[in-house]
Design an enzyme around this catalytic site. Sequence first.
Site, PDB file in Angstrom:
ATOM      1  N   LEU A  84      14.178  25.560 -55.073  1.00  0.00           N
ATOM      2  CA  LEU A  84      14.325  26.259 -53.804  1.00  0.00           C
ATOM      3  C   LEU A  84      15.792  26.366 -53.380  1.00  0.00           C
ATOM      4  O   LEU A  84      16.500  25.361 -53.274  1.00  0.00           O
ATOM      5  CB  LEU A  84      13.520  25.546 -52.720  1.00  0.00           C
ATOM      6  CG  LEU A  84      13.509  26.200 -51.339  1.00  0.00           C
ATOM      7  CD1 LEU A  84      12.878  27.587 -51.400  1.00  0.00           C
ATOM      8  CD2 LEU A  84      12.767  25.321 -50.345  1.00  0.00           C
ATOM      9  N   ASP A  85      16.225  27.630 -53.134  1.00  0.00           N
ATOM     10  CA  ASP A  85      17.576  27.922 -52.638  1.00  0.00           C
ATOM     11  C   ASP A  85      18.671  27.337 -53.522  1.00  0.00           C
ATOM     12  O   ASP A  85      19.740  26.950 -53.035  1.00  0.00           O
ATOM     13  CB  ASP A  85      17.754  27.427 -51.201  1.00  0.00           C
ATOM     14  CG  ASP A  85      16.874  28.184 -50.218  1.00  0.00           C
ATOM     15  OD1 ASP A  85      16.575  29.357 -50.487  1.00  0.00           O
ATOM     16  OD2 ASP A  85      16.482  27.600 -49.192  1.00  0.00           O
ATOM     17  N   ALA A  86      18.418  27.254 -54.825  1.00  0.00           N
ATOM     18  CA  ALA A  86      19.399  26.664 -55.740  1.00  0.00           C
ATOM     19  C   ALA A  86      19.718  27.587 -56.908  1.00  0.00           C
ATOM     20  O   ALA A  86      20.309  27.149 -57.894  1.00  0.00           O
ATOM     21  CB  ALA A  86      18.896  25.322 -56.255  1.00  0.00           C
TER      22      ALA A  86
END
Length: 285
Positions: free
Chosen positions: A227-229
């Site tokens: 997530l969000d990486a």
Amino acid sequence: MSKTFRLVISCPDRVGIVAAVSQYLNRRNGSIVEANHHTDAEQKWFFMRHVIDAESMTVDIDTFRTEFAAIAQEFDMDWYINSSENLPKVMLMATKESHCLNDLLHRWHTGELQCDIVGVIANHEELRSMVEWYNIPYHCINVPKEDKMPAFQAIEKTIDESGADTIVLARYMQIFPEYLCHKYKHRVINIHHSFLPSFVGAKPYHQAAVRGVKLIGATCHYVTADLDAGPIIEQDVIRVRHSHSATDMVRLGKDIEKLVLSRGLRYHLEDRVLVHGNKTVVFAQ
């Protein structure tokens, strides 16, 4: 603008790559109108993007692919070539907030974004009238909290039937399941409010206000199962002062989100983003 070919190459760095590409283009009378090179010295990896005047070439794009394959094999290249005539197909996704979606629709409508927007998928009805004003199909697919998988299977079917090359999460507030992240690898673009990984989760601007930050920003990145990486495409910031409230920061943050997302999408559409591992090389213009 005249028709162009975009040749994009990523490969292990070694002597002779640029010469081999240039010699081939010279043999086929290819006129280079834009050239970008970068070498990652630590990873010993080479990146190249050439824009070629298609009208100058003595071969078409299919023949180019066939002939260039031998050079690509020699240098162990990961490569592709696209024509400016083939507009990428884009599916936009949103929830209730309209600022990013409206900005992309306007930029597309005015010709700034060279693509074919094939539809908008949302999990609420609020944005339907705005989207349909542009004569773009609007697909409302509700995502219930109890069992989200049927909804994402419907989303997957809608995307595949549209033929979309790229999916843009224009403040779509649902987490993509892992299997879709893998299926659409490096094809799903997201906008995140903040410089990742700072101020993740709910109410990021309120978090920033409490911390007394002097800069707020936005990050455009590819979606991955982490997530969000995912690999970062574009980032930017805007300065804030002690007198700005959380409401002020939300307003300013929306401005920077729109700008960063539109830039990141344009770089992607123009084949300016090369992904290597979890990093990107972006030949911005």
